[in-house]
Enzyme design. Structure first.
Site, PDB file in Angstrom:
ATOM      1  N   TYR A  31      40.353  26.597  40.452  1.00  0.00           N
ATOM      2  CA  TYR A  31      41.616  26.012  40.008  1.00  0.00           C
ATOM      3  C   TYR A  31      42.551  25.716  41.187  1.00  0.00           C
ATOM      4  O   TYR A  31      43.354  24.796  41.134  1.00  0.00           O
ATOM      5  CB  TYR A  31      42.339  26.961  39.042  1.00  0.00           C
ATOM      6  CG  TYR A  31      41.823  26.942  37.614  1.00  0.00           C
ATOM      7  CD1 TYR A  31      41.087  25.875  37.112  1.00  0.00           C
ATOM      8  CD2 TYR A  31      42.111  28.004  36.757  1.00  0.00           C
ATOM      9  CE1 TYR A  31      40.629  25.875  35.800  1.00  0.00           C
ATOM     10  CE2 TYR A  31      41.673  28.007  35.440  1.00  0.00           C
ATOM     11  CZ  TYR A  31      40.929  26.943  34.965  1.00  0.00           C
ATOM     12  OH  TYR A  31      40.486  26.933  33.661  1.00  0.00           O
ATOM     13  N   GLY A  32      42.440  26.516  42.225  1.00  0.00           N
ATOM     14  CA  GLY A  32      43.357  26.377  43.344  1.00  0.00           C
ATOM     15  C   GLY A  32      43.283  25.054  44.067  1.00  0.00           C
ATOM     16  O   GLY A  32      44.218  24.672  44.774  1.00  0.00           O
ATOM     17  N   CYS A  64      45.468  36.904  44.311  1.00  0.00           N
ATOM     18  CA  CYS A  64      44.388  36.195  43.612  1.00  0.00           C
ATOM     19  C   CYS A  64      43.604  37.237  42.838  1.00  0.00           C
ATOM     20  O   CYS A  64      43.320  38.327  43.364  1.00  0.00           O
ATOM     21  CB  CYS A  64      43.484  35.471  44.615  1.00  0.00           C
ATOM     22  SG  CYS A  64      41.960  34.793  43.897  1.00  0.00           S
ATOM     23  N   THR A  65      43.240  36.919  41.611  1.00  0.00           N
ATOM     24  CA  THR A  65      42.580  37.919  40.765  1.00  0.00           C
ATOM     25  C   THR A  65      41.176  38.270  41.258  1.00  0.00           C
ATOM     26  O   THR A  65      40.615  39.294  40.842  1.00  0.00           O
ATOM     27  CB  THR A  65      42.511  37.436  39.305  1.00  0.00           C
ATOM     28  OG1 THR A  65      41.906  36.134  39.256  1.00  0.00           O
ATOM     29  CG2 THR A  65      43.905  37.387  38.690  1.00  0.00           C
ATOM     30  N   HIS A  66      40.589  37.445  42.119  1.00  0.00           N
ATOM     31  CA  HIS A  66      39.303  37.810  42.714  1.00  0.00           C
ATOM     32  C   HIS A  66      39.432  38.973  43.699  1.00  0.00           C
ATOM     33  O   HIS A  66      38.504  39.766  43.862  1.00  0.00           O
ATOM     34  CB  HIS A  66      38.707  36.620  43.484  1.00  0.00           C
ATOM     35  CG  HIS A  66      37.978  35.633  42.645  1.00  0.00           C
ATOM     36  ND1 HIS A  66      38.607  34.657  41.923  1.00  0.00           N
ATOM     37  CD2 HIS A  66      36.647  35.462  42.419  1.00  0.00           C
ATOM     38  CE1 HIS A  66      37.710  33.921  41.290  1.00  0.00           C
ATOM     39  NE2 HIS A  66      36.516  34.391  41.577  1.00  0.00           N
ATOM     40  N   ASP A 111      40.033  32.140  33.405  1.00  0.00           N
ATOM     41  CA  ASP A 111      40.140  31.883  34.838  1.00  0.00           C
ATOM     42  C   ASP A 111      39.086  30.828  35.149  1.00  0.00           C
ATOM     43  O   ASP A 111      38.230  30.531  34.305  1.00  0.00           O
ATOM     44  CB  ASP A 111      39.898  33.176  35.628  1.00  0.00           C
ATOM     45  CG  ASP A 111      40.267  33.070  37.100  1.00  0.00           C
ATOM     46  OD1 ASP A 111      40.755  32.002  37.523  1.00  0.00           O
ATOM     47  OD2 ASP A 111      40.065  34.049  37.836  1.00  0.00           O
ATOM     48  N   SER A 112      39.138  30.269  36.354  1.00  0.00           N
ATOM     49  CA  SER A 112      38.118  29.280  36.706  1.00  0.00           C
ATOM     50  C   SER A 112      36.819  29.954  37.128  1.00  0.00           C
ATOM     51  O   SER A 112      35.753  29.334  37.103  1.00  0.00           O
ATOM     52  CB  SER A 112      38.614  28.370  37.837  1.00  0.00           C
ATOM     53  OG  SER A 112      38.891  29.116  39.002  1.00  0.00           O
ATOM     54  N   GLU A 118      32.789  36.944  44.701  1.00  0.00           N
ATOM     55  CA  GLU A 118      31.723  36.573  43.774  1.00  0.00           C
ATOM     56  C   GLU A 118      30.360  37.008  44.309  1.00  0.00           C
ATOM     57  O   GLU A 118      29.461  37.343  43.533  1.00  0.00           O
ATOM     58  CB  GLU A 118      31.782  35.081  43.488  1.00  0.00           C
ATOM     59  CG  GLU A 118      33.082  34.665  42.805  1.00  0.00           C
ATOM     60  CD  GLU A 118      32.934  33.518  41.828  1.00  0.00           C
ATOM     61  OE1 GLU A 118      31.870  32.866  41.836  1.00  0.00           O
ATOM     62  OE2 GLU A 118      33.883  33.298  41.044  1.00  0.00           O
ATOM     63  N   CYS A 164      44.832  33.757  36.406  1.00  0.00           N
ATOM     64  CA  CYS A 164      44.727  33.029  37.668  1.00  0.00           C
ATOM     65  C   CYS A 164      46.139  32.778  38.175  1.00  0.00           C
ATOM     66  O   CYS A 164      46.961  32.196  37.452  1.00  0.00           O
ATOM     67  CB  CYS A 164      43.981  31.708  37.467  1.00  0.00           C
ATOM     68  SG  CYS A 164      44.029  30.598  38.889  1.00  0.00           S
ATOM     69  N   ASN A 165      46.417  33.214  39.388  1.00  0.00           N
ATOM     70  CA  ASN A 165      47.750  33.030  39.943  1.00  0.00           C
ATOM     71  C   ASN A 165      48.107  31.559  40.061  1.00  0.00           C
ATOM     72  O   ASN A 165      49.205  31.141  39.697  1.00  0.00           O
ATOM     73  CB  ASN A 165      47.836  33.701  41.322  1.00  0.00           C
ATOM     74  CG  ASN A 165      47.877  35.212  41.227  1.00  0.00           C
ATOM     75  OD1 ASN A 165      48.932  35.819  41.132  1.00  0.00           O
ATOM     76  ND2 ASN A 165      46.710  35.827  41.245  1.00  0.00           N
ATOM     77  N   THR A 166      47.186  30.747  40.574  1.00  0.00           N
ATOM     78  CA  THR A 166      47.472  29.324  40.766  1.00  0.00           C
ATOM     79  C   THR A 166      47.769  28.648  39.443  1.00  0.00           C
ATOM     80  O   THR A 166      48.765  27.928  39.300  1.00  0.00           O
ATOM     81  CB  THR A 166      46.285  28.628  41.459  1.00  0.00           C
ATOM     82  OG1 THR A 166      46.096  29.212  42.751  1.00  0.00           O
ATOM     83  CG2 THR A 166      46.556  27.151  41.632  1.00  0.00           C
TER      84      THR A 166
END
Length: 277
Positions: free
Chosen positions: A42-43, A186-188, A10-11, A152, A74-76
């Site tokens: 990434y988005g 979103c994975t966050h 992921d980013s 985060e 990451c979805n994006t």
């Protein structure tokens, strides 16, 4: 399969929510997690740049960790890079897409909301999922970068600002809103599930893709021979070293990663557009 190895990318650290689901389903696995913070988030990247980035980065990581399965957490990124990446490797790759299908299947009144990054919300891939699996539903799309930063903050051990979460959830706070299912796209965002739930009526069901990804990993492992016997030590790799990354180290270690490293020189590489010399 004994002690399979997963390479999760992921980013940022959002994909750790996927890693946790995989570890719950496959507790004997090894996780090698790559936070490509040199390209975070990434988005905000355009599709050609994102495809070029991951095609350049993945071969070296695959050689280094010898994973049995790769997860683009990451979805994006998953909406644009899966096919190009699958063309350059024989390692099974799992992508993460918003849980629109199960949301539509379980919604009582067919009123859904998708909470994701602006990049995921605007992708045609996302609309195609809605058209394919939720064409009988009304879907509210909410794009937010700010919730990524709040997630985060939580991982750094800092206090999450509930007023910001409420602000980002604005369309769901209206009195005439009838949404009964919220999709965390979103994975966050699963790291903020408790805070998000506290801002919404208890009747709203909140779902994400983590459990489905873990189930898919189990299915793939049934037909995947071991590349090697993993050490069961979980490794974490940042692609850029900065104060923000170091601030996340304590939270990352609490999630079971015994080794945190930094990969040099990826910032310079990423600034080159596709075809640049």
């Amino acid at each position: 399969m004994n002690n399979p190895c997963f390479l999760i990318m992921d980013s940022g650290v959002g994909g750790l929510s996927i890693a946790q689901e995989i570890q719950q389903k496959i507790p004997h696995c090894q996780i090698c997690y790559v936070a490509d913070n040199a390209a975070f988030p990434y988005g905000t990247q355009d599709e050609p740049t994102l495809i070029h980035r991951l095609k350049q980065l993945l071969p070296g990581l695959e050689q280094r960790y010898q994973p049995d399965i790769i997860v683009i957490a990451c979805n994006t990124a998953s909406t644009v890079v899966l096919e190009p990446l699958r063309q350059q490797t024989s390692t099974p790759i799992i992508g993460v897409v918003p849980a629109i299908k199960p949301a539509a299947a379980t919604s009582r009144n067919k009123q859904l909301a998708l909470l994701a990054t602006p990049g995921t919300v605007k992708r045609q891939y996302t609309q195609d999922l809605i058209d394919s699996f939720a064409n009988d539903c009304n879907v509210i799309k909410i794009g937010s970068h700010e919730l990524v930063h709040q997630a985060e903050k939580k991982l750094r051990g800092q206090t999450v600002d509930l007023s910001i979460i409420k602000q980002e959830l604005g369309p769901l706070m209206e009195s005439n809103n009838r949404v009964d299912t919220l999709i965390l796209g979103c994975t966050h965002f699963p790291f903020l599930k408790q805070e998000i739930a506290s801002c919404l009526p208890t009747s709203v069901n909140i779902i994400d893709s983590g459990e489905a990804i873990a189930r898919r990993a189990l299915q793939l492992l049934e037909n995947t021979p071991n590349r090697n016997e993993s050490t069961h030590l979980n490794h974490f790799l940042f692609t850029a070293e900065d104060t923000h990354a170091h601030a996340l180290e304590t939270g990352i270690k609490h999630l079971g990663f015994s080794k945190i490293q930094f990969l040099p020189n990826t910032n310079t590489e990423f600034t080159q557009k596709p075809g640049a010399s």
